[in-house]
Write an enzyme that holds these catalytic residues in place. Structure first.
Site, PDB file in Angstrom:
ATOM      1  CG  HIS A 640      -0.056   0.231   2.782  1.00 53.20           C
ATOM      2  ND1 HIS A 640       0.199  -0.238   3.205  1.00 53.20           N
ATOM      3  CD2 HIS A 640       0.153   1.731   3.025  1.00 53.20           C
ATOM      4  CE1 HIS A 640      -0.024  -0.123   4.888  1.00 53.20           C
ATOM      5  NE2 HIS A 640       0.626   1.061   4.132  1.00 53.20           N
ATOM      6  CG  ASP A 693       0.214  -4.182   2.319  1.00 54.81           C
ATOM      7  OD1 ASP A 693       0.447  -3.386   1.348  1.00 54.81           O
ATOM      8  OD2 ASP A 693      -0.137  -3.271   3.822  1.00 54.81           O
ATOM      9  N   GLY A 785       3.131   6.441   8.792  1.00 55.37           N
ATOM     10  CA  GLY A 785       4.246   6.060   8.508  1.00 55.37           C
ATOM     11  C   GLY A 785       4.918   5.350   9.545  1.00 55.37           C
ATOM     12  CB  SER A 787       3.036   1.626   6.086  1.00 56.59           C
ATOM     13  OG  SER A 787       1.871   1.715   6.820  1.00 56.59           O
ATOM     14  N   GLY A 788       4.799  -0.650   6.303  1.00 56.82           N
ATOM     15  CA  GLY A 788       6.289  -0.806   5.647  1.00 56.82           C
ATOM     16  C   GLY A 788       7.442  -1.840   6.085  1.00 56.82           C
TER      17      GLY A 788
END
Length: 836
Positions: A640, A693, A785, A787-788
């Protein structure tokens, strides 16, 4: 849209064989008398004699070979290192130089007297080879020596005891067998790892100059890794009346102390009775190794084996006056509260130290002492035979005590004594004292049985805040909690997670699945349609059990040669389980720096604590998402994060720049920057449900691994991270919902939550490719922030990428866990796309 809003992680030869041919020739006889036997040995007798002589010769040779070869092999080299104080000598500067005439003369006297001492012991005299004086230091004169013995097999213990008896005798009464008076001998067997003949040996001497720093580094540092099979020692000195302080500002060695290690001694020879500590592995510069000697000498030894070389170390040595306030400890304390700590806390305290604190508070009050940190060496015999803290008349503590250990006295006076012996130091302690009313020891708070006081809201919240669980007994549970039959209340998200949290299995009862769902062996529920589809939708793989497929059974690992293991999570555990060794290949990953446990509700990470963490920036702007290093050229993030929006093409490599080795966002110039060569989001990513994701990014050029840049270990497709397991999340995301991003990298520990419970909490939005983790009472979570970024799990002393930060309902809300992409589900895909 604000970029931060992109979401929520191996015969004797026959030539010596004598095949004698006895050619007997019988000549015709002209006289029969010549055929009669004659007196004498005859041929048979001669042959018998020859055979006997040959046998005796062979036996003699065999005995000689055994005596000079095999018997020799039954002897072992034993080296004893030690120090002896020479009471009738005064130190002169020339004794510091081994090449001076004064040094050699005194050394010869010491060696002659040591030989005389050993000659009086039957167990030592017959095995003694010789001695060598290594150094002298102040203290009248202290001589440091090595003594070598050739000890027959089975006699090592007797020799050890004889050396100890000799040392004890000299310590008690003094010894004079020549011109020197020995009044204190310390001796112990030298660690065999320190005198291997296969290793290159180097020796250095350094003397501190005034208050200036002296630098010592491992050979080759920082330009190249240290060399294999090496033994290096540094003899460090200071001026009389001073002690030495040694601080390692860089320390990066192999993690196995059986291979490469550093030892620090409160001595000038490697005598175990003065060994302060042995260290290996990696230590964060933000929490440097720090040692203080008890006198003006110190020895550092460095040993490496034949492989696995690392960058090494750099250390600073300074001298401190023994009268310095930095070394002071003990004293009188008063008032209603105060604090004190061991010398040099939180770094290692010095050996041979005694401190006493006398605490007196106002009359009518009693004293409560709380140790916020407590790590004190127990000694070789344990039972506080080494270092200890004594609360006089109450208790004696040593070892590692739980955080916030409390001791109380029913008096307004307390005496605390800290004592360290000559070896094995530790980080020490930090203590806080405060007064309490005898009739009300915990004003406005709940008093635990262990005397700890906690805030009332922590009572009956399902968490053991007291440490002895007294705050969770006899509770009235509300509807949001599990009511255990034993009277405990537990958070609802611990229900049906395969862990007996109640202690009586109440939380694991009635854990069946809904209609149309298959119940995995670990109680996880998955859709019946996923049964026997070739994919491991159950974390334990039990949905593929009994299927007509040639795959590994539940809780197994598939080796490179196609064979299966029944051992769960065998990868990189230090044991080769696969015949082809594939379970221990590619294990130079996941080494975590020493640490202590925004991410909402987290705390700042130590520098280089998570060297696989990446910060993804839109070019020339701020941090947007996190990522994890998996190889020199590939990183993993969330799909995403790379979905296009109207104004920004996040799917294009040219949009991004990656910062590796970054700790503080304001210090990007200190990090390693890479551009992105290509982006590979998973083809089945669903932007509506956040299923699948996960995305891969290839860096425009490889990076060089270092202390601050390292890969995290990838799990295998069969790895299982069960409900209830603790995982770590990291990132620079918002420290509160709707807030701004963190400047310094944040970390937090959360717990994997049962997928069935999580799916109920998240209104049926959880798929088999998602993992839930969090603290359902709220307060700790990933946020915008983050994310990932990685959700990592510690296994076999390595960190594995268990998940990628994906999404959540707000941040750190009650009963709303964080959702993470389950990396084992995508292991084959990662291998296919990256080769990693």
């Amino acid at each position: 849209m604000d970029p931060m809003d992109r979401g929520m992680r191996y015969t004797p030869g026959s030539s010596s064989d004598m095949n004698w041919e006895l050619a007997d020739t019988f000549l015709p006889a002209s006289d029969n008398k010549k055929l009669k036997k004659k007196r004498g040995p005859g041929k048979v007798g001669i042959i018998v004699v020859v055979v006997i002589l040959a046998a005796v010769l062979a036996l003699t040779i065999g005995l000689l070979v055994w005596h000079f070869h095999f018997r020799q092999n039954l002897q072992s080299q034993k080296i004893y290192t030690g120090s002896v104080r020479i009471a009738n000598q005064a130190f002169v500067d020339a004794y510091e130089n081994p090449d001076s005439a004064e040094f050699k003369d005194l050394a010869n006297q010491v060696m002659a007297q040591l030989k005389s001492m050993y000659s009086e012991s039957p167990q030592l005299s017959k095995y003694y080879i010789g001695s060598e004086v290594q150094a002298f230091s102040e203290g009248s004169v202290i001589a440091y020596y090595e003594s070598e013995f050739a000890v027959p097999a089975g006699q090592e213990a007797e020799v050890d005891q004889a050396v100890n008896r000799l040392s004890s005798k000299v310590r008690r009464v003094g010894e004079k067998q020549g011109p020197l008076v020995f009044d204190h001998v310390v001796s112990s067997a030298l660690d065999t790892r320190l005198f291997s003949k296969a290793r290159a040996s180097m020796r250095y001497s350094q003397h501190a100059k005034s208050s200036a720093e002296e630098i010592i580094t491992s050979p080759g540092f920082p330009d190249e890794p240290y060399a294999p099979n090496t033994f290096v020692q540094w003899q460090l000195r200071g001026d009389p009346g001073h002690v030495l302080k040694l601080s390692f500002d860089t320390f990066n060695l192999e993690g196995n102390c059986s291979n490469d290690f550093v030892r620090v001694y409160d001595s000038l020879v490697a005598v175990d009775k003065h060994l302060m500590e042995e260290e290996c592995g990696y230590n964060s510069p933000s929490n440097p190794l720090n040692f203080i000697s008890s006198r003006n000498v110190m020895l550092v030894t460095f040993v490496t084996n034949e492989e696995g070389n690392f960058p090494g170390f750099r250390a600073r040595m300074t001298q401190i006056s023994q009268d310095s306030s930095d070394l002071a400890c003990g004293g009188k304390l008063g008032g209603t509260s105060g604090s004190f700590k061991s010398p040099n806390f939180p770094s290692y305290y010095p050996p041979n130290k005694t401190c006493q604190w006398d605490i007196q508070v106002p009359d009518g009050k009693h004293i409560k002492l709380r140790f916020t940190t407590f790590m004190v060496s127990t000694g070789s015999l344990n039972h506080c035979s080494g270092d200890y803290v004594q609360i006089v008349g109450v208790s004696t503590l040593c070892g590692k005590q739980p955080e916030n250990t409390i001791v109380t006295v029913n008096s307004n006076k307390m005496t605390v004594v800290f004592k360290s012996d000559s070896s094995q130091v530790d980080q020490g302690f930090s203590a806080i004292y405060e007064v309490f009313e005898p009739t009300d020891p915990c004003p406005y708070k709940f008093q635990c049985d262990n005397k700890r006081c906690i805030n009332p809201p922590l009572r009956c919240d399902g968490w053991n805040d007291c440490g002895d669980s007294t705050d969770e007994r006899n509770c009235q549970c509300d509807a949001s909690m599990i009511k255990c039959r034993n009277g405990f209340c537990k958070p609802m998200f611990w229900r049906c997670d395969g862990v007996n949290d109640c202690g009586d299995d109440t939380d694991e009862l009635n854990c069946g699945c809904n209609v149309g769902e298959f119940q995995c062996n670990d109680n996880q529920c998955v859709s019946e349609k996923l049964r026997c589809d070739g994919n491991r939708d159950c974390k334990d793989g039990s949905d593929e059990d009994g299927c007509s497929r040639d795959i590994c059974k539940d809780s197994t690992f598939l080796c490179g040669n196609g064979k299966c293991l029944t051992k769960p999570n065998p990868m990189c555990d230090g044991q080769v389980d696969c015949e082809d060794g594939s379970d221990e290949s590619n294990c130079n990953c996941g080494r975590k720096a020493n640490s202590k446990p925004r991410i909402v509700g987290g705390q700042e990470a130590d520098v280089d604590e998570f060297p696989w963490q990446v910060s993804l920036h839109i070019k020339n702007t701020a941090h947007v998402c996190g990522a994890s290093i998996i190889s020199e050229q590939w990183i993993v993030t969330a799909a995403h994060c790379v979905q296009d929006e109207d104004k920004i093409k996040y799917s294009q490599p040219g949009t991004w720049e990656a910062y590796l080795g970054l700790h503080t966002q304001k210090e990007k110039q200190k990090a390693t920057k890479r551009l992105i060569k290509q982006i590979i989001p998973h083809k089945n990513y669903n932007a509506n449900t956040y299923d699948n994701d996960i995305a891969l990014m290839e860096l425009d050029s490889p990076v060089t691994f270092s202390a601050s840049i390292r890969p995290i270990c990838l799990p295998t497709a069969t790895d299982v991270f069960p409900a209830g397991e603790t995982v770590t999340i990291t990132g620079w995301g918002a420290t509160r919902e709707g807030g701004s991003g963190a400047t310094v990298l944040q970390k937090a520990n959360v717990r994997i939550i049962n997928s069935t419970v999580c799916n109920q909490l998240m209104d049926g939005q959880i798929t088999s490719r998602m993992t839930c983790a969090g603290v359902l009472t709220g307060g700790v979570d990933a946020c915008q922030g983050d994310s990932g970024g990685p959700m990592s799990v510690l296994s076999n002393e390595r960190m594995f990428l268990a998940g990628v930060v994906s999404w959540g309902d707000g941040c750190a809300r009650r009963n709303k866990p964080g959702i993470y992409t389950t990396v084992p589900k995508f292991r084959a895909w990662i291998k296919e796309k990256t080769g990693v």
